[in-house]
Design a protein around this motif. Structure first.
Motif, PDB file in Angstrom:
ATOM      1  N   ARG A 145      78.236 105.640  30.262  1.00 27.55           N
ATOM      2  CA  ARG A 145      77.471 105.529  31.499  1.00 27.55           C
ATOM      3  C   ARG A 145      77.891 104.285  32.290  1.00 27.55           C
ATOM      4  NH1 ARG A 145      76.161 110.496  30.241  1.00 27.55           N
ATOM      5  NH2 ARG A 145      74.241 110.814  29.047  1.00 27.55           N
ATOM      6  N   GLU A 146      78.674 103.419  31.658  1.00 25.86           N
ATOM      7  CA  GLU A 146      79.196 102.217  32.306  1.00 25.86           C
ATOM      8  C   GLU A 146      80.508 101.851  31.624  1.00 25.86           C
ATOM      9  OE1 GLU A 146      77.055  98.539  31.498  1.00 25.86           O
ATOM     10  OE2 GLU A 146      75.902  99.582  29.938  1.00 25.86           O
ATOM     11  N   ARG A 197      83.535 103.986  33.326  1.00 22.28           N
ATOM     12  CA  ARG A 197      82.347 104.850  33.400  1.00 22.28           C
ATOM     13  C   ARG A 197      82.782 106.313  33.492  1.00 22.28           C
ATOM     14  NH1 ARG A 197      78.976 107.031  37.460  1.00 22.28           N
ATOM     15  NH2 ARG A 197      76.756 106.977  36.920  1.00 22.28           N
ATOM     16  N   GLN A 225      76.242 101.935  20.531  1.00 25.32           N
ATOM     17  CA  GLN A 225      75.853 101.220  21.749  1.00 25.32           C
ATOM     18  C   GLN A 225      75.825  99.710  21.509  1.00 25.32           C
ATOM     19  OE1 GLN A 225      72.104 103.330  22.441  1.00 25.32           O
ATOM     20  NE2 GLN A 225      72.897 104.059  24.394  1.00 25.32           N
ATOM     21  N   ASP A 251      75.439 101.123  27.684  1.00 29.13           N
ATOM     22  CA  ASP A 251      74.822 102.403  28.034  1.00 29.13           C
ATOM     23  C   ASP A 251      75.811 103.535  27.759  1.00 29.13           C
ATOM     24  OD1 ASP A 251      73.258 104.418  28.990  1.00 29.13           O
ATOM     25  OD2 ASP A 251      73.216 103.726  31.071  1.00 29.13           O
ATOM     26  N   GLY A 294      75.813 107.629  26.325  1.00 27.46           N
ATOM     27  CA  GLY A 294      74.912 108.758  26.125  1.00 27.46           C
ATOM     28  C   GLY A 294      75.576 109.883  25.358  1.00 27.46           C
TER      29      GLY A 294
END
Length: 299
Positions: free
Chosen positions: A51-52, A87, A113, A283, A285
């Motif tokens: 996500r980043e 990302r 993470q 972040d 996922g």
């Protein structure tokens, strides 16, 4: 951000006991939700998606969370630890029993993470010290039980490890030296007495917080001298005074805003507790797609 150094892999002997403990904590009697809501033959496919941007670490730990729940689940890590990514990158895929995948999901994500967060933060520090010759190293300020993982993540980010435990080296800090010198010994004599007890392979480090302490400590035969909470001017003066007679470590008040200036003073080592004790998990996922079991229409 570019990280190119290969990171030595963690072993199953290091990984499995820690991951098993986490899985047992999270589902001591199984995943009640998945067991009651999902058919036993439902299938899941999942992708670990960034996500980043960051630096990846913990791929084998991520895969172990699925393997230790169900060996039939396939977890493929697509990038090696130490890889910088943007990302949207897909870092791993998982395929197998939906019940098993969902039972493992949170533990797998928790580990990857956090470890990727440590690797990413470490890489930022390393980049700021680039070109100076100073090494960025971690400290013992790690999460209890996770030290081997977190220090692996520091290496993934291009950093280095300090002593792994209290058993690895002698580090005489101010409290130790205060006790040693209570009987009237000088700091030099106290350190020489310590040195005489050690094997030739054991590293001796001592901490100082003032310039005038440097010469007595060096005379004690230390391998590394830690300059604790020195100003930049005093760090430069300290490096000049040591003049190669010991490894010089800078410690205290190190953050992303100060590390470049500290590195420029000529120190050899910069120890950064924040790499592990103040890190933000990255972040990432796990995007899961569930497939209902195939049923044959009634005649």
């Amino acid at each position: 951000m570019t990280v190119t150094a290969a990171t030595p892999a963690l072993t199953r002997r290091q990984i499995d006991p820690v991951v098993l403990m986490a899985l047992e904590e999270d589902a001591p009697w199984g995943d009640l939700t998945s067991q009651t809501l999902l058919p036993a033959d439902a299938h899941a496919h999942a992708a670990l998606v960034a996500r980043e941007a960051g630096v990846f670490s913990g791929g084998d730990v991520f895969a172990a969370a699925f393997r230790l729940v169900d060996e039939s689940v396939t977890a493929r890590v697509l990038v090696p630890d130490g890889t910088a990514f943007e990302r949207g990158a897909i870092l791993a895929t998982v395929s197998g029993s939906a019940r098993s995948v969902l039972q493992s999901e949170r533990i797998a994500l928790n580990f990857v993470q956090r470890l990727s967060g440590i690797a990413t933060l470490t890489a930022e520090y390393v980049a700021l010290a680039a070109g100076t010759g100073a090494r960025i190293v971690d400290t013992r300020k790690t999460t209890p039980g996770l030290r081997v993982f977190e220090r692996h993540a520091v290496r993934s980010g291009g950093g280095h490890n300090h002593r792994f435990s209290l058993s690895d080296a002698v580090m005489a800090k101010d409290n130790h030296l205060a006790v040693l010198t209570q009987g009237g010994l000088s700091v030099t004599d106290a350190l020489l007495a310590v040195r005489a007890q050690l094997s030739h392979t054991t590293h001796l480090e001592a901490e100082v917080d003032r310039l005038e302490q440097i010469e007595p400590v060096l005379a004690g035969g230390v391998d590394t001298i830690m300059l604790d909470n020195f100003s930049l001017a005093d760090l430069r003066a300290g490096v000049e005074q040591v003049a190669g007679r010991a490894i010089v470590e800078a410690s205290g008040s190190v953050n992303l805003g100060t590390v470049a200036g500290i590195a420029a003073t000529g120190v050899d080592i910069i120890s950064v507790g924040a790499l592990t004790h103040s890190v933000r998990s990255l972040d990432l996922g796990l995007d899961v797609t569930l497939t209902a079991p195939h049923t044959t229409p009634a005649p």
